[in-house]
Design a protein around this motif. Structure first.
Motif, PDB file in Angstrom:
ATOM      1  N   UNK A   1       0.832  -1.203   0.000  1.00  0.00           N
ATOM      2  CA  UNK A   1       0.000   0.000   0.000  1.00  0.00           C
ATOM      3  C   UNK A   1       0.868   1.255   0.000  1.00  0.00           C
ATOM      4  N   UNK A   2       0.226   2.411  -0.121  1.00  0.00           N
ATOM      5  CA  UNK A   2       0.956   3.691  -0.140  1.00  0.00           C
ATOM      6  C   UNK A   2       1.436   4.066   1.258  1.00  0.00           C
ATOM      7  N   UNK A   3       0.802   3.538   2.288  1.00  0.00           N
ATOM      8  CA  UNK A   3       1.263   3.779   3.666  1.00  0.00           C
ATOM      9  C   UNK A   3       0.569   2.780   4.583  1.00  0.00           C
ATOM     10  N   UNK A   4       0.850   2.855   5.873  1.00  0.00           N
ATOM     11  CA  UNK A   4       0.284   1.878   6.801  1.00  0.00           C
ATOM     12  C   UNK A   4      -1.210   2.085   7.007  1.00  0.00           C
TER      13      UNK A   4
END
Ligand SMILES: Cc1ncc(C[n+]2csc(CCOP(=O)(O)OP(=O)(O)O)c2C)c(N)n1
Ligand SMILES: Cc1ncc(C[n+]2csc(CCOP(=O)(O)OP(=O)(O)O)c2C)c(N)n1
Ligand code: SF4
Ligand code: SF4
Ligand SMILES: [Mg+2]
Ligand SMILES: [Mg+2]
Lengths: 342, 614, 614, 342
Positions: free
Chosen positions: B290-293
């Protein structure tokens, strides 16, 4: 009661998509009209309600899923595109819609929007742009015009607004469109084309918040001005607008300009809309046209087909199964160096 | 072979550490000795020790990489406090690792690296090989570079390539020292370098040169033999903690007939779970970087809503970012597994070091009353079984579940007796079928475990909406009613608390009452168990309970703890489990705490325990 | 005036609630009665009760808005459990609020709204005004709509505009009932509507019509008088919790000579702090509406690094998002204030309702050992003093500080004795000056409080780098050393723990030992204090300690608690402070817990306390 | 030791900007060259080190501030633009630089980047684009080409990469440029112009990660190919490239095409670069040109002046002080309704 349990139904009606929850937007809110058009359009897709999922974030607009007789999630602020990505990857059969607001999508959710769009999942994102934070009772949003006086900016906002369409095109969106809450026919048709498009469809809907930002789009909706302030773009057609359809957009180098038709300027001199161009530059140019210098473009600005994220992802899985066979735990455990103790 | 002139010494255990520059291939050397030792039937425990995430220039102290292997003719649980033999490829490695070598221990160094530059980079004023500072050890000077180059000379490799074979020379030398067979490593060379025959051949030659050097050098009079350990019969393999976690997920997926959606964002030391899972697409595993958590956890929630098992893994800072999403998962009551491979904190902290300081974050790191079950793995292999149990709880109770491991377990390896797949218990998961009676579906109806139905989008008649606002029980509608809120808060709490009813009772090793109970959790199992056993062997009135279920805790735990005069809780934090135990059971538990990015040594534990025994 | 024909009754306190549709201006009516009552010298406490964030169609139950005022001739601490007089503008309002009216209480309704549609929207089968269901109350039917329209008729307003004056009619009526002067409200009307004379005039007329109606109607035989309370002499104003927090920040800014950087993202119920601060740019306040809570906290950290006071405010879900950033602030040891206006959770929960369930999140909602001081405000006015103390601690100890308030404090108001600015203690803040001796600056050097220097970018000679990786003490360089990590973890913990040395000792009201100590914290102060006083008045052996410093706790707290047979902790959560007290002091504290989005009522507390007294 | 304490120094040298920390990038890493150019360029600005702040996130690139003898913060992953915003608003006197990576800026930090750019603070953002996650040892990043095989994508990545420049332009950046680590002169000059520009300057630097993504840009750096694969844009100049400067870019409608000069096509037929255009459409078009279809543009693609966030913000403060006088607590406390108890 959930009418979707009757596959017998020959054709679905708008009413079949209405949930039993009473709608809780302020009377006169533009959201009502978008809800109505969505319910009116969906039957035309021939997808039963139980195959549809609406995912939203937080905001007035994000209450939308509660009012649809489909699967839905009213999630957390700004995260709907990421959640929808999980839904769609997990079950590509589903028709997935993201409903979001200008704050939800572009403020806290900007990063997820960017990445959902670049991945190009086959889903639809509808951004209700009322240029304000409605649910929290009226702070300016990333789309509010510079100098906007709100609860949080009593002396006027000092940051430049974002254009949702420019942002989407910056992420190379494959489908980009704009419509207006009160423009019901245009809105319905735009939603239909978004649904029909394969890939991430991004639709900005100008929506009036009659409580905290009333009339933000009146210049586009007032009977007497709208013909001169809106440019309805159509694929393959020249860009003409005006009450008497006597004005047009011409390209001067790479810069658009407004010209009067006649006086030696004919339709052929105008910029013709092409939603299928390889490169999104024209769509970007359109996304930059703003009132009052230019008429505001509405309609589908970009409509191209590109490979789809979840299809590629599942293709790798199918491929792996083909090449190596269904995963087998025993094989896995025995792979590589093993030894036996007798 | 010509070992006859050498003395053969039998040992019941030995500990070796390879250390050198990140570029020297020490991790590979360690892994090969590990597998080989396991194959010859030893029990094995390892401790790889990487430099911090950033790459340091060659030869610097910051660039030192090490790998410690403990192999034995008996069952062992730790990579060993100190090493019997240290192989140091350069001065920096010697400087940072010498402390771990037992007095009189064997010290094998690559002399060639001890030149002016090398000594400077290690901040050595004088050359330790010459200034007598190493007199306390059996120093063995070997010009590995020269010998290796000679060994591979005829293959016409570049010097750079030739020097890359040095670690195989070092392996060969150690393999001779402990009488280990070369074939597993030769097989590895074939698999790995088969496509580049000259490289493969060079490594083979270097390996054999090292072995031969051992045989012939006067400097090494003894050869050591560590016999096979009496391990339960069966097929074994060596497995690393993160790999075990990934395989556990894959196994649970098979056992439950649900695919994995692993939504994650790379972070040390959790990334390898992603790398491992990504290999097994033929098991239907969906990995999503993903792009971040936040997107990692929320996409996993979306996948769970759509009917897959949502799993998200991370470490400290990443887990902190998931808090809001986990609150949503608790409200939605969807199955989800959150793996926290704990590392040194706070903030970015010490990314490559181990710690146990995220327990209270797992308990309380969300707004509102937001209970989640928490399990903690106790060894690399146990990561496999822990995620399977987490999967069971998540699907049975419709709840997100925390799994805590740590950097030490994640990168450590041990032999694993491969289970017979047929013996693994199936995980039964139910989904309500189509409804066509026209009645509205009740998404928040409850079963005997207070779990709500997992209704899948796509099912006719089950359309429903969920969300983060408080919901009415049964109907799942948004509800602002005061009484309902109280009921739902209580219900969510009770649902998690009642998991205890189905948990196995807490067991102890040692006296079932008495002077001291050591209560440990997570990755400190091995060192605590070893320390307690040492004291038990000395007849001390001590016992050990290792906690796997951090929330809820086993129903019998409180009574059990009360049976001992003292309860001591060793933790690699400042007393997090201790707070929970004291608060919950009103037991004045004491703590033994260390926050140094390192596991406990057995000796420091023994010392700490003894204080409570006299 | 013509009150002679009416009976005048003296009361020492009265509670009134206005309720109606969100559009009916009930909040304004309440505020006016509050100010007016305060001005005539009563003590006052209020409780506004908004509908959930979404707007509901007119007349629906979901759209009801209420405002409760408790005014008295004595000191009071709560808005009152029940109301003596209820003004209901429509059926929906009656339905949702009647429960709060005391038996025999005065019930004033706007009959016009009780038509078919109105009754349906409120789900009334029969008209309650006619079916006798209200016989237990003094029902006063007034067609407010008709009378108001008549009163403003000559001004030629639209009917819609005319009807907007109804709330002023209701005010007038209540003002007569409790013999309150009209001038404050007349002044308000002038300020507010001065620019639209006809509207101003209409509101005036409506107000007076209401007052006059009270005088003349037979239906209201009594007029009530609530005398002035014996409050300490001084200048007073009425202040709302969020406003007090904002003003406290502004005051601290002045007292410390540092400007505020308020980085935030709007969220209920914290947004009003932003709205309030944004008005005072002439105090140099920088308000920054960030793109999200992560940017809100990190931009505030950046501002603190550059020398301003970083402040960030939010609620539940937003606070969850700040966890990682707060970990950085702890590592950087920079001053920062984090205000959490707690609301109903978990997840989005109940945004407009109050709760105290984020205490453990404030303690532990970060990865690693990551201690932060935590203060909790006890009343709307106390929000002012609490943020000032937070500012002191943050700058003295160079640490981020949590301030916990809640939705009840944030929106509630009370009279505030305006402090004399000269009496407010200055806040001394030091910054190291330029260094030109060529020595490297030591950003992590320590003073007697273990605080590091706050060195400002722009100062010659002090250039330094900070970051989230573990740092070496004194130099602040990145440091992976085991021992140093232990030292720094201990140092950060000690720095926060030692704040207790400078805290005032915990005080109690009531017996200083005995049967029961009630230990409360935060917004429950008022109801707990009132309940305990009631029991003390009855001579019960009870005492009350209200905790303001949640971390660290006052040094004497443990001993103090041990002096009582029982310690009872009432909380609007499931026992969060209780866990900390039990875990810290090994005291078997009991809990009285309620999680319903509402404050405690005094009566339920009295009942709960009595259980421990007999 | 901190040499910035000697304001006496007539002129600063690159060495004055070097901190005492030893640099810990892999030998051969492109980051070294960027560090060198930054230190070389800074003296030309005449700003003393103590007036400069470098803020970074997490990543190999983000270690940068440790090596500069200025104020600095190595913050948390993705948040540098937000932290820098706080620094700059708090003290507009400071020269503020954000150092970030492709993962730091575009993956986890995408939203902050977007908003920093739209606000147009007067600061500089330098993105080290190595198309990989270096620090975490080699997973693909949002700029990695489709199909990239990495640790996390053994079968190749399935998401479309983002173009950092397109994203920046989508947010209406006022300064957008691209350079290459090994192109030292060009890099230094680009950094200088970024520093000189008033407003948010966004610079993408192609950076070679010789450990996990070696040669990602070799087509742009190899002696023999680079002249044909790079297009160095200069304000006011026609877009010409190629070893023999015989190729150019021409506009066909709104779509760029590569043409050979000569054969009836002269320079005047080519697209001329204009970095000052009101609208960013040309910059967007340039940001879309990719190898191998097109030469890759380097240089400053957009350079315009727009009002600056922190200046507007402080102007409101100054204005308030002018209008209402310095805030006075007594006045504040006494404002509105008050009453006295005797
Ligand atoms: C993490 C988090 N931060 C803030 C909020 C408060 N909040 C709810 S909706 C909203 C913005 C709404 O604006 P928009 O997205 O434009 O939706 P609208 O109400 O205008 O339709 C905010 C700030 C929240 N619910 N969660
Ligand atoms: C919250 C959080 N998530 C993940 C990480 C792990 N992490 C550190 S740097 C990084 C990405 C680095 O890539 P890039 O930004 O391109 O920098 P580079 O190392 O390539 O220069 C990641 C995922 C982290 N430190 N913090
Ligand atoms: S506040 Fe505005 S956006 Fe929200 S429901 Fe009301 S009118 Fe619509
Ligand atoms: S890993 Fe790559 S980017 Fe990082 S320091 Fe090494 S070469 Fe540079
Ligand atoms: Mg909005
Ligand atoms: Mg990178």
């Amino acid at each position: 009661m959930s009418t979707d349990a009757l596959p017998a139904l020959p054709v679905l009606k708008a009413a079949d998509f209405a949930s039993d929850q009473d709608v809780r937007w302020c009377p006169g809110c533009g959201d009502y009209s978008i809800l109505a058009q969505m319910k009116k359009m969906l039957p035309s897709l021939g997808i039963p309600p139980h195959q549809i999922v609406f995912v939203s974030g937080i905001g007035c607009s994000s209450r939308f899923p509660y009012y649809m007789n489909t699967y839905g999630m009213h999630s957390i602020h700004g995260r709907a595109p990421a959640i929808a990505t999980g839904v769609k990857v997990a079950n590509p059969e589903l028709s997935v819609w993201v409903i979001t607001g200008d704050g939800d999508a572009l403020s806290i959710g900007g990063n997820h929007l960017l990445h959902a769009i670049r991945r190009n999942l086959n889903m639809n994102i509808v951004l209700f742009n009322n240029q304000i934070y409605g649910l929290t009772k009226g702070q300016y949003s990333p789309t509010s015009p510079l100098g906007k006086v709100t609860k949080s900016t009593p002396f006027g906002s000092v940051d430049n607004p974002l254009s949702p369409l420019s942002v989407a095109i910056g992420a190379e969106a494959t489908f980009v469109a704009r419509s207006i809450d009160v423009n019901i026919k245009h809105l319905g048709e735009t939603l239909r084309r978004a649904a029909e498009h394969r890939g991430t469809s991004f639709v900005e809907v100008y929506q009036n918040c009659n409580i905290f930002n009333d009339g933000a789009f009146s210049y586009l909706t007032d009977r007497d001005t709208k013909a001169d302030t809106t440019l309805e773009v159509e694929h393959g057609k020249p860009m003409i607008f005006g009450k008497n359809r006597d004005k047009g957009i011409r390209l001067n180098g790479i810069t658009p300009e407004v010209v009067e038709l006649g006086k030696g300027i004919s339709e052929d001199d105008l910029l013709f809309h092409d939603e299928k161009l390889e490169e999104p530059t024209l769509a970007y140019l359109l996304s930059r046209m703003r009132h009052p210098e230019f008429p505001v473009p509405i309609g589908v600005m970009r409509y191209v087909e590109r490979p789809i994220f979840e299809e590629r992802l599942h293709a790798q899985i199918d491929d792996a199964v083909k090449k190596r066979g269904e995963g087998d735990l025993n094989k896995l455990f025995q792979s590589g160096e093993t030894w036996t103790v007798a | 072979m010509g070992t006859q002139k050498k003395k053969v010494v039998h040992l019941d255990a030995a500990t070796v550490r390879f250390c050198g520059d990140s570029g020297d291939g020490m991790q590979l050397a360690g892994t090969q000795l590990t597998t080989t030792s396991a194959i010859v039937g030893n029990d094995v425990a390892t401790f790889p020790d990487f430099p911090a995430e950033i790459r340091a220039p060659r030869g610097t102290l910051a660039g030192v990489s090490g790998f410690q292997i403990h192999f034995a003719a008996k069952e062992i649980y730790t990579p060993g406090d100190q090493v019997d033999a240290l192989v140091a490829m350069n001065p920096a490695a010697l400087k940072t690792n010498l402390e771990g070598l037992i007095p009189g221990g064997l010290l094998i160094v690559n002399t060639e690296a001890f030149d002016k530059k090398g000594l400077e980079q290690a901040h050595y004023a004088k050359n330790p090989l010459e200034d007598g500072s190493l007199d306390g050890y059996k120093l063995i000077n070997v010009d590995m570079t020269k010998i290796t180059r000679e060994a591979v000379a005829e293959l016409g490799l570049s010097q750079k390539e030739a020097d890359r074979c040095r670690n195989f020379f070092a392996m060969g030398l150690v393999f001779w020292l402990y009488d280990r067979p070369l074939d597993p490593t030769l097989r590895y060379i074939e698999d790995k370098f088969g496509k580049r025959p000259e490289v493969a051949e060079a490594n083979r030659k270097a390996l054999k040169a090292g072995f031969h050097y051992g045989e012939t050098t006067e400097a090494m009079p003894n050869q050591y033999i560590v016999d096979r350990a009496a391990l339960p019969p069966g097929t074994y393999r060596s497995i690393i903690g993160n790999q075990a976690a990934a395989w556990g997920l894959i196994a649970a997926s098979k056992l439950s007939g649900h695919e994995i959606f692993y939504g994650t964002y790379p972070i040390t030391p959790a990334s390898d779970i992603l790398h491992e899972l990504a290999k097994y697409k033929n098991f239907g595993v969906m990995t999503f970087q993903a792009e971040d958590e936040i997107a990692a956890v929320t996409s996993s929630i979306g996948a769970a809503f759509a009917g897959k098992m949502g799993v998200t893994g991370s470490s400290g800072p990443g887990i902190a970012l998931k808090g809001e999403g986990l609150g949503l998962a608790v409200m939605l009551e969807l199955p989800l597994i959150v793996i926290n491979v704990q590392r040194g904190g706070p903030s970015t902290g010490l990314p490559t070091k181990t710690e146990q300081a995220d327990l209270l974050q797992a308990m309380f790191g969300r707004n509102g009353e937001c209970p989640m079950p928490i399990l903690a793995a106790q060894s690399p292999v146990d990561c496999f079984y822990t995620v399977i149990e987490a999967w069971k709880i998540a699907t049975r109770y419709m709840t997100p579940v925390f799994v805590l491991t740590d950097g030490y377990l994640a990168n450590g390896s041990e032999p694993w007796q491969v289970p017979n797949v047929a013996d693994l218990e199936k995980i039964e998961v139910k989904h309500p079928g189509p409804l066509s009676n026209g009645h509205a579906f009740e998404p928040y109806a409850r079963d005997e475990r207070l779990a709500r139905p997992w209704a899948l989008p796509g099912t006719p008649g089950l359309v429903h909406r969920v969300g983060g606002l408080e919901k009415q029980n049964i109907t799942g509608n948004v509800c602002y009613d005061a009484k309902n809120h109280q009921d739902m808060v209580d219900l969510r709490a009770k649902k998690v608390a009642d998991i205890a009813k189905e948990l196995p009772p807490q067991t102890v090793e040692g006296a079932d009452k008495g002077k001291l109970l050591v209560l440990s959790w997570g990755g400190t199992y091995g060192s605590c168990r070893t320390a307690v056993r040492q004291l038990l062997a000395q007849g001390e009135p001590i016992a050990h309970a290792h906690l796997r279920h951090m929330n809820p805790m086993p129903a019998n735990l409180g009574d059990l703890l009360k049976r001992y005069d003292n309860v001591l809780i060793p933790e690699l934090n400042k007393g997090q489990l201790r707070l929970l135990i004291r608060g919950e059971y009103m037991i004045d538990a004491k703590g033994f705490n260390k926050v140094q990015g390192k596991p406990f040594t057995v000796s420091e534990l023994v010392e700490a325990f003894e204080k409570y025994l006299d």
